[in-house]
Design a protein around this motif. Structure first.
Motif, short mmCIF file in Angstrom:
data_model
loop_
_atom_site.label_atom_id
_atom_site.label_comp_id
_atom_site.label_asym_id
_atom_site.label_seq_id
_atom_site.Cartn_x
_atom_site.Cartn_y
_atom_site.Cartn_z
N UNK A 47 41.25 55.15 39.67
CA UNK A 47 41.12 54.09 40.68
C UNK A 47 40.80 52.75 40.01
N UNK A 48 41.44 51.72 40.49
CA UNK A 48 41.24 50.37 39.96
C UNK A 48 40.22 49.63 40.82
N UNK A 49 39.71 48.53 40.29
CA UNK A 49 38.73 47.73 41.03
C UNK A 49 39.39 46.83 42.06
N UNK A 50 40.67 46.54 41.88
CA UNK A 50 41.37 45.67 42.82
C UNK A 50 42.87 45.80 42.62
N UNK A 51 43.63 45.25 43.56
CA UNK A 51 45.08 45.23 43.43
C UNK A 51 45.48 44.36 42.23
N UNK A 52 44.71 43.31 42.01
CA UNK A 52 44.96 42.43 40.87
C UNK A 52 44.85 43.21 39.57
N UNK A 53 43.81 44.08 39.47
CA UNK A 53 43.66 44.89 38.25
C UNK A 53 44.84 45.83 38.07
N UNK A 54 45.33 46.43 39.14
CA UNK A 54 46.50 47.31 39.05
C UNK A 54 47.66 46.54 38.42
N UNK A 55 47.90 45.35 38.90
CA UNK A 55 49.02 44.53 38.41
C UNK A 55 48.80 44.10 36.95
N UNK A 56 47.55 43.85 36.56
CA UNK A 56 47.26 43.47 35.18
C UNK A 56 47.47 44.65 34.23
N UNK A 57 47.06 45.83 34.66
CA UNK A 57 47.18 47.03 33.83
C UNK A 57 48.62 47.51 33.79
N UNK A 58 49.30 47.44 34.92
CA UNK A 58 50.68 47.93 35.04
C UNK A 58 51.55 46.84 35.67
N UNK A 59 52.06 45.90 34.85
CA UNK A 59 52.84 44.78 35.40
C UNK A 59 54.05 45.20 36.22
N UNK A 60 54.59 46.39 35.98
CA UNK A 60 55.76 46.83 36.74
C UNK A 60 55.38 47.52 38.05
N UNK A 61 54.09 47.53 38.40
CA UNK A 61 53.64 48.16 39.66
C UNK A 61 54.31 47.48 40.84
N UNK A 62 54.79 48.30 41.77
CA UNK A 62 55.48 47.77 42.95
C UNK A 62 54.53 47.79 44.15
N UNK A 63 55.00 47.27 45.28
CA UNK A 63 54.22 47.36 46.51
C UNK A 63 54.01 48.82 46.85
N UNK A 64 52.85 49.12 47.38
CA UNK A 64 52.59 50.50 47.76
C UNK A 64 51.11 50.76 47.95
N UNK A 65 50.77 52.03 48.00
CA UNK A 65 49.38 52.45 48.20
C UNK A 65 48.79 52.83 46.85
N UNK A 66 47.61 52.30 46.55
CA UNK A 66 46.92 52.58 45.30
C UNK A 66 45.48 52.98 45.58
N UNK A 67 44.88 53.68 44.64
CA UNK A 67 43.47 54.07 44.74
C UNK A 67 42.62 52.93 44.21
N UNK A 68 41.58 52.55 44.98
CA UNK A 68 40.66 51.49 44.58
C UNK A 68 39.22 52.01 44.63
N UNK A 69 38.41 51.47 43.75
CA UNK A 69 36.97 51.75 43.74
C UNK A 69 36.25 50.45 43.47
#
Length: 78
Positions: A47-69
């Motif tokens: 789980x990431x801390x934010x959607x921004x972190x998801x995009x920073x860690x995985x630049x190719x991440x698309x729109x969708x549902x992600x786990x956050x903490x």
């Protein structure tokens, strides 16, 4: 007081197995394994801390549902 070689070995023989047994009993992961989890939000464990972190860690991440903490969440949430 100085430690003799025999005393050092005895302490090492007692402390090391207790530490290993204790960490295995508590279910703690070794630091090397814990450090390999990348917070990309793809699973509860990552789980990431934010959607921004998801995009920073995985630049190719698309729109969708992600786990956050976040600090406000008690458990990872989608």
């Amino acid at each position: 007081m100085t430690w003799t070689t025999a005393a050092r070995r005895l302490v090492a023989l007692v402390i090391v197995p207790v530490a290993v047994t204790t960490s295995a009993h508590l279910g703690t992961a070794p630091a090397a394994q814990a450090a390999t989890v990348v917070p990309d939000g793809s699973t509860q464990a990552s789980a990431a801390a934010s959607c921004w972190e998801v995009k920073q860690v995985e630049p190719s991440a698309t729109d969708g549902v992600y786990w956050l903490l976040t600090p406000q969440l008690r458990t990872p949430t989608q």
